[in-house]
Scaffold this active site. Sequence first.
Site: not given
Length: 254
Positions: A163, A149
């Site tokens: 996350y 990501s």
Amino acid sequence: MNNATASQTLPLAGKTALVTGGSRSIGAAIAKRLAADGAQVAFTYNGSPKLAEDTAAAIESAGGRALMIQANAANPDAVRGSIAKTVETFGALDILVNNAGIASPIPLEETRFEDYQAMLAVNVTGVFVATQEAVRHMKEDGRIVHIGSSVTKHAGFQGLAAYGLTKGAVAGFNRSLVHELGPRGITVNTVHPGPVNTDMNPADGEIAKMLTSSIPLGRYGETNEIASLVAFLVSPQASFITGADILADGGLTS
């Protein structure tokens, strides 16, 4: 040109791929693209059997071979079982795409420990177990791609601490694997998508209203654009690329 000759020109002809979390969004786009490039594709799913059936049907209607495997990425035994099922069905495993992942955008102080553990189980432990098991079956020219990501470079807004931690772990894992797997001829790379138009984060959603103005290209990415990058990394043309962290974020982190 007959069908047999045409299939031999496809970059992934004769290869077997497993895509984790391949029933929807980016995972489904990757599974379909690898199949279109000639690979026989297994993919895992957990809570969306209809979407998995749709993905498999799309691959098969285009002339490919698909195998849908129900496996919770948070369950190590299920992950190992998905590798075994792939090899049992197709006879080999050449490509692993660690795509399965979950996110819960919650401020740090409000994050329940069980939410953190759930993300860790899928985003880190699931990746570790799938990779560990897959390399037991891979031969030279094996390919591993992790889906990370752009949050590891630029969070953009609050609520992404847990996350970001898990995706940062994947990036570190990637770099360490290079030295273990390189001598075996296996490449390992991480693709870091930025904002991508998915059912979980649509281009017309609330998060998009905050982020789009910060993206130099002025738009969200599309799932097929991430799939194209993955397809290149697992192709013979990318045989000298390993250990890369590749951002596909429209310039968001520049």
